[in-house]
Motif scaffolding. Sequence first.
Motif, PDB file in Angstrom:
ATOM      1  N   ILE A  11      27.008  21.933  63.493  1.00  0.00           N
ATOM      2  CA  ILE A  11      26.583  22.316  64.836  1.00  0.00           C
ATOM      3  C   ILE A  11      27.006  21.283  65.887  1.00  0.00           C
ATOM      4  O   ILE A  11      27.558  21.635  66.931  1.00  0.00           O
ATOM      5  CB  ILE A  11      25.048  22.557  64.877  1.00  0.00           C
ATOM      6  CG1 ILE A  11      24.603  23.033  66.263  1.00  0.00           C
ATOM      7  CG2 ILE A  11      24.262  21.339  64.421  1.00  0.00           C
ATOM      8  CD1 ILE A  11      23.145  23.501  66.295  1.00  0.00           C
ATOM      9  N   ASP A  12      26.791  20.000  65.616  1.00  0.00           N
ATOM     10  CA  ASP A  12      27.115  18.977  66.610  1.00  0.00           C
ATOM     11  C   ASP A  12      28.620  18.703  66.683  1.00  0.00           C
ATOM     12  O   ASP A  12      29.128  18.318  67.737  1.00  0.00           O
ATOM     13  CB  ASP A  12      26.357  17.678  66.307  1.00  0.00           C
ATOM     14  CG  ASP A  12      24.851  17.845  66.499  1.00  0.00           C
ATOM     15  OD1 ASP A  12      24.458  18.462  67.496  1.00  0.00           O
ATOM     16  OD2 ASP A  12      24.089  17.379  65.639  1.00  0.00           O
ATOM     17  N   VAL A  13      29.330  18.924  65.577  1.00  0.00           N
ATOM     18  CA  VAL A  13      30.786  18.764  65.598  1.00  0.00           C
ATOM     19  C   VAL A  13      31.417  19.846  66.473  1.00  0.00           C
ATOM     20  O   VAL A  13      32.302  19.576  67.289  1.00  0.00           O
ATOM     21  CB  VAL A  13      31.368  18.814  64.174  1.00  0.00           C
ATOM     22  CG1 VAL A  13      32.890  18.724  64.217  1.00  0.00           C
ATOM     23  CG2 VAL A  13      30.818  17.676  63.335  1.00  0.00           C
ATOM     24  N   ILE A  14      30.948  21.071  66.317  1.00  0.00           N
ATOM     25  CA  ILE A  14      31.500  22.164  67.126  1.00  0.00           C
ATOM     26  C   ILE A  14      31.209  21.947  68.604  1.00  0.00           C
ATOM     27  O   ILE A  14      32.093  22.090  69.463  1.00  0.00           O
ATOM     28  CB  ILE A  14      30.925  23.516  66.646  1.00  0.00           C
ATOM     29  CG1 ILE A  14      31.396  23.816  65.224  1.00  0.00           C
ATOM     30  CG2 ILE A  14      31.347  24.639  67.594  1.00  0.00           C
ATOM     31  CD1 ILE A  14      30.700  25.000  64.575  1.00  0.00           C
ATOM     32  N   LEU A  15      29.968  21.602  68.930  1.00  0.00           N
ATOM     33  CA  LEU A  15      29.633  21.340  70.331  1.00  0.00           C
ATOM     34  C   LEU A  15      30.451  20.176  70.885  1.00  0.00           C
ATOM     35  O   LEU A  15      30.925  20.217  72.025  1.00  0.00           O
ATOM     36  CB  LEU A  15      28.132  21.043  70.462  1.00  0.00           C
ATOM     37  CG  LEU A  15      27.185  22.223  70.236  1.00  0.00           C
ATOM     38  CD1 LEU A  15      25.738  21.743  70.206  1.00  0.00           C
ATOM     39  CD2 LEU A  15      27.371  23.293  71.312  1.00  0.00           C
ATOM     40  N   SER A  16      30.641  19.126  70.063  1.00  0.00           N
ATOM     41  CA  SER A  16      31.420  17.967  70.507  1.00  0.00           C
ATOM     42  C   SER A  16      32.872  18.347  70.746  1.00  0.00           C
ATOM     43  O   SER A  16      33.492  17.910  71.732  1.00  0.00           O
ATOM     44  CB  SER A  16      31.351  16.853  69.462  1.00  0.00           C
ATOM     45  OG  SER A  16      30.039  16.367  69.328  1.00  0.00           O
TER      46      SER A  16
END
Length: 274
Positions: free
Chosen positions: A96-101
């Motif tokens: 989730i945080d990799v995609i948002l980043s």
Amino acid sequence: MTTTTAEDLREEVRRRYAESARAVTEGATGSCGSGSCCADGETDASSFGEALYEAEQRNELPGTAVLASLGCGNPTAVAELREGETVLDLGSGGGIDVILSAKRVGPTGTAYGLDMTDEMLALAQRNVAESGVRNVHFLKGLIEAIPLPAASVDVVISNCVINLSTDKATVLTEIARVLKPGGRIGISDVVAEDRLSPAERAERGSYAGCIAGALSVSEYVAGLEAAGFEEISVSFTHQVADGMHGAIVKARKTESPESKGLPVIQPAQTAGCC
């Protein structure tokens, strides 16, 4: 009496997060309890996982990435990511945080995700493919031995993972190693009030539940200072147990004289030396 070793704790964390990834893949909401972060009912479910992301952010993501969120915060909201930067997510889970980043740093930037669990890495790869982002690379490894070169990353983020390590000093040193001079961290983690001893933290929840292994505020600050960070702040955001809080941890790696454009002063040579 059975002695629990650091490797035992790591394998317990690995096993339970693998179970959670399999549960999401099979269409369930997770096998670590509805509260995410593999909590065992010791903590409030609303303190972890997808509830900590804005609806607009959740709508940007594949459903299984949201379901697999096991964190205690939203590090992408505080890391102030910029176009073209290289960001590393420690313990990237379902992605989730990799995609948002990756969306924040854009096509000229790069987002790395590091995880030790095969099942989570497989789920994350599937979620990234569904999201359509192209500037993502996943790495298998331990956060105590980050498989990236020194000074290769602008920003390190992490979401409720450092508290799971049994060697946090090494983790913080590794973060400093891979960051460029002046690089920064934006970390969400469970942090204890200074009044709680390690034993009192353990009374409030398990290690795999992100409670027993949490650092106190002063321990976090001291660890970051020892690793070479400055501008350190630890800010509580919400309580997850008595004296235990979700927190935002921010700091900047100390810049070298060269990176600041300052002259490097060499030690004076002693007469007759060398």
